[in-house]
Design an enzyme around this catalytic site. Sequence first.
Site, PDB file in Angstrom:
ATOM      1  N   THR A 158       9.630  90.628  23.111  1.00 18.49           N
ATOM      2  CA  THR A 158       9.415  91.003  24.514  1.00 18.49           C
ATOM      3  C   THR A 158      10.669  90.696  25.334  1.00 18.49           C
ATOM      4  OG1 THR A 158       8.341  90.208  26.543  1.00 18.49           O
ATOM      5  CG2 THR A 158       8.123  88.813  24.637  1.00 18.49           C
ATOM      6  N   SER A 193       6.396  81.537  29.517  1.00 18.20           N
ATOM      7  CA  SER A 193       5.012  81.128  29.221  1.00 18.20           C
ATOM      8  C   SER A 193       4.973  80.693  27.767  1.00 18.20           C
ATOM      9  CB  SER A 193       4.045  82.302  29.421  1.00 18.20           C
ATOM     10  OG  SER A 193       4.195  83.226  28.352  1.00 18.20           O
ATOM     11  N   TYR A 195       3.124  82.084  25.538  1.00 16.52           N
ATOM     12  CA  TYR A 195       3.198  83.347  24.786  1.00 16.52           C
ATOM     13  C   TYR A 195       4.655  83.779  24.589  1.00 16.52           C
ATOM     14  CZ  TYR A 195       3.831  88.389  24.541  1.00 16.52           C
ATOM     15  OH  TYR A 195       4.308  89.628  24.225  1.00 16.52           O
ATOM     16  N   HIS A 196       5.412  83.815  25.696  1.00 16.57           N
ATOM     17  CA  HIS A 196       6.806  84.262  25.568  1.00 16.57           C
ATOM     18  C   HIS A 196       7.597  83.319  24.660  1.00 16.57           C
ATOM     19  CE1 HIS A 196       5.730  86.392  29.412  1.00 16.57           C
ATOM     20  NE2 HIS A 196       6.312  87.354  28.742  1.00 16.57           N
ATOM     21  N   LYS A 199       7.328  84.141  21.121  1.00 18.40           N
ATOM     22  CA  LYS A 199       8.188  85.279  20.747  1.00 18.40           C
ATOM     23  C   LYS A 199       9.619  84.797  20.497  1.00 18.40           C
ATOM     24  CE  LYS A 199       5.349  88.860  21.197  1.00 18.40           C
ATOM     25  NZ  LYS A 199       4.938  89.675  20.055  1.00 18.40           N
TER      26      LYS A 199
HETATM   27  N1  LIG Z   1       1.568  96.037  25.537  1.00 22.42           N
HETATM   28  C1  LIG Z   1       2.713  95.629  26.096  1.00 22.42           C
HETATM   29  O1  LIG Z   1       3.004  95.943  27.256  1.00 22.42           O
HETATM   30  C2  LIG Z   1       3.681  94.789  25.304  1.00 22.42           C
HETATM   31  C3  LIG Z   1       4.914  94.470  25.888  1.00 22.42           C
HETATM   32  C4  LIG Z   1       5.832  93.704  25.152  1.00 22.42           C
HETATM   33  C5  LIG Z   1       5.504  93.284  23.864  1.00 22.42           C
HETATM   34  N2  LIG Z   1       4.277  93.613  23.335  1.00 22.42           N
HETATM   35  C6  LIG Z   1       3.976  93.139  21.977  1.00 22.42           C
HETATM   36  O2  LIG Z   1       3.585  94.245  21.190  1.00 22.42           O
HETATM   37  C7  LIG Z   1       2.572  93.871  20.272  1.00 22.42           C
HETATM   38  C8  LIG Z   1       1.370  94.774  20.427  1.00 22.42           C
HETATM   39  O3  LIG Z   1       0.893  94.679  21.767  1.00 22.42           O
HETATM   40  P1  LIG Z   1      -0.488  95.290  22.196  1.00 22.42           P
HETATM   41  O4  LIG Z   1      -0.452  95.472  23.662  1.00 22.42           O
HETATM   42  O5  LIG Z   1      -0.822  96.453  21.316  1.00 22.42           O
HETATM   43  O6  LIG Z   1      -1.468  94.070  21.856  1.00 22.42           O
HETATM   44  P2  LIG Z   1      -2.965  94.131  21.294  1.00 22.42           P
HETATM   45  O7  LIG Z   1      -3.560  92.790  21.488  1.00 22.42           O
HETATM   46  O8  LIG Z   1      -3.695  95.287  21.865  1.00 22.42           O
HETATM   47  O9  LIG Z   1      -2.736  94.385  19.732  1.00 22.42           O
HETATM   48  C9  LIG Z   1      -2.435  93.357  18.830  1.00 22.42           C
HETATM   49  C10 LIG Z   1      -3.402  93.493  17.662  1.00 22.42           C
HETATM   50  O10 LIG Z   1      -3.073  92.499  16.688  1.00 22.42           O
HETATM   51  C11 LIG Z   1      -4.264  92.018  16.135  1.00 22.42           C
HETATM   52  N3  LIG Z   1      -4.039  90.666  15.593  1.00 22.42           N
HETATM   53  C12 LIG Z   1      -3.648  89.567  16.269  1.00 22.42           C
HETATM   54  N4  LIG Z   1      -3.605  88.509  15.437  1.00 22.42           N
HETATM   55  C13 LIG Z   1      -3.948  88.957  14.204  1.00 22.42           C
HETATM   56  C14 LIG Z   1      -4.097  88.344  12.936  1.00 22.42           C
HETATM   57  N5  LIG Z   1      -3.953  87.024  12.776  1.00 22.42           N
HETATM   58  N6  LIG Z   1      -4.442  89.118  11.863  1.00 22.42           N
HETATM   59  C15 LIG Z   1      -4.638  90.457  12.018  1.00 22.42           C
HETATM   60  N7  LIG Z   1      -4.531  91.094  13.215  1.00 22.42           N
HETATM   61  C16 LIG Z   1      -4.196  90.346  14.298  1.00 22.42           C
HETATM   62  C17 LIG Z   1      -5.243  91.995  17.324  1.00 22.42           C
HETATM   63  O11 LIG Z   1      -6.597  91.989  16.902  1.00 22.42           O
HETATM   64  C18 LIG Z   1      -4.855  93.260  18.075  1.00 22.42           C
HETATM   65  O12 LIG Z   1      -5.645  94.362  17.693  1.00 22.42           O
HETATM   66  C19 LIG Z   1       2.278  92.385  20.527  1.00 22.42           C
HETATM   67  O13 LIG Z   1       2.997  91.603  19.629  1.00 22.42           O
HETATM   68  C20 LIG Z   1       2.786  92.193  21.938  1.00 22.42           C
HETATM   69  O14 LIG Z   1       3.172  90.866  22.163  1.00 22.42           O
HETATM   70  C21 LIG Z   1       3.372  94.347  24.030  1.00 22.42           C
END
Ligand SMILES: NC(=O)c1ccc[n+]([C@@H]2O[C@H](COP(=O)([O-])OP(=O)(O)OC[C@H]3O[C@@H](n4cnc5c(N)ncnc54)[C@H](O)[C@@H]3O)[C@@H](O)[C@H]2O)c1
Length: 396
Positions: A158, A193, A195-196, A199
């Site tokens: 991120t 945070s 979370y960050h 990452k």
């Molecule tokens: N959506 C955004 O704006 C955004 C921005 C920057 C970074 N990201 C990163 O992109 C990635 C995807 O984001 P998203 O918005 O689709 O999130 P999301 O939560 O919708 O999807 C993540 C998926 O991973 C699965 N998961 C988590 N832990 C798991 C485990 N131990 N085993 C199996 N599955 C597992 C969850 O059930 C979920 O379905 C994340 O890593 C997030 O940090 C997202």
Amino acid sequence: MSHILILGGDGYLGWPTAMHLSSRGHEVTVVDNYYKRAICKDLHINPLYEVPDLSVRAKRWHEITGKEIKVCVSDLTNINSMNALFNGKCNYDWCVEKKYTGIPDTIVHYAEQPSAPYSLMNNTTANNTISNNLLVTNNLLYSVKEYSRDSHIIKLGTMGEYGTPNIDIEEGWIDIEHNGRNGKFLFPRQGSSIYHTTKVMDTDLIWFAVRTWELKVTDLMQGPVYGIETEESIIDKDLSIIFFYDEIFGTILNRFITQAIIDYPLTVYGKGGQTRGYLNIKDTMQCIEKAVINPAKDSELRIFNQITETFSVNQLADKVYNVGQQLGFNVMIESIENPRKEAEEHYYNPKYQGLLELGVKPHYLDDLVLEGMFNQVIKYRDNIKKDIIFKGIKWI
Ligand SMILES: NC(=O)c1ccc[n+]([C@@H]2O[C@H](COP(=O)([O-])OP(=O)(O)OC[C@H]3O[C@@H](n4cnc5c(N)ncnc54)[C@H](O)[C@@H]3O)[C@@H](O)[C@H]2O)c1
């Protein structure tokens, strides 16, 4: 065409990525343990509309397109479950033919707890975030080292890893001259945070694995994503993207549009000068596809800043206000006390050339895009729960 594993395939980005890559002829397997759905159930958070589980979605995708997305439901914090994806012992929950597809060419790693507010709710949620995110990343690196060193890992990081430094943000690396000597280092990171910070720690683990085990990795520093549909998700209702609008899982623009539709004032935290890089979900699809077909080199940690333009919170609120008013909504903007610990006015100048040079053609945030989002979200106005929009989870 490659064989691609998508870890976190049930999520906001995972499922549309699976369809996007499958429709372009890649052989796709999605893996998820519904971790996010379980958290939402515990916290009484609903998405804007219900989406079916992965097996139903993959079956529907196959009925409509004739293409297969294999589904595996397993917890990737368990090393045996992770290894099973690489050693042929995986039990698929849905697939057309129970046949192992072999070592993946690419692994797209989305499988993490993605919310900063969730990570700061309390000590338990902080620990969940740390253990889940770091274990999945570390297991992936170990499985690839053990079984599949030629596979290309595409990891979602991120832009929040960098924080808001008072210097230009480079794409992952910086050349430093110190006491007359030069070196190239990871750009300084300072997550705002827990979370960050996971990452940032992921990036450190990955950099260790690249240096030591000579893996090849693309780490994508993504900004907050907005949008509710992609080329493939609009084909059928059962293929829709899961869309959150609450404080914990809804990204800012998705949240603001939902708020505008139900006359809930747009919640600008503090002065609203907080500036970040954003991108349309359609561009996330493009970025991943470009990274898949142009992999990192052996022993390379390649980092791209995955954004297409920057906005302050005030600018986003004004855009939603203007389009909402034109569409006849009674949009209001309210500045509220900032529950976060963050600079409300600051310098922000990130570079983001790398993915454009690979051929990504951005969908910029104009009035038409906003109008399209309003028109989609309004269909589900009756499902919107006001009480989950803002709970004021404090950073401090
Ligand atoms: N959506 C955004 O704006 C955004 C921005 C920057 C970074 N990201 C990163 O992109 C990635 C995807 O984001 P998203 O918005 O689709 O999130 P999301 O939560 O919708 O999807 C993540 C998926 O991973 C699965 N998961 C988590 N832990 C798991 C485990 N131990 N085993 C199996 N599955 C597992 C969850 O059930 C979920 O379905 C994340 O890593 C997030 O940090 C997202």
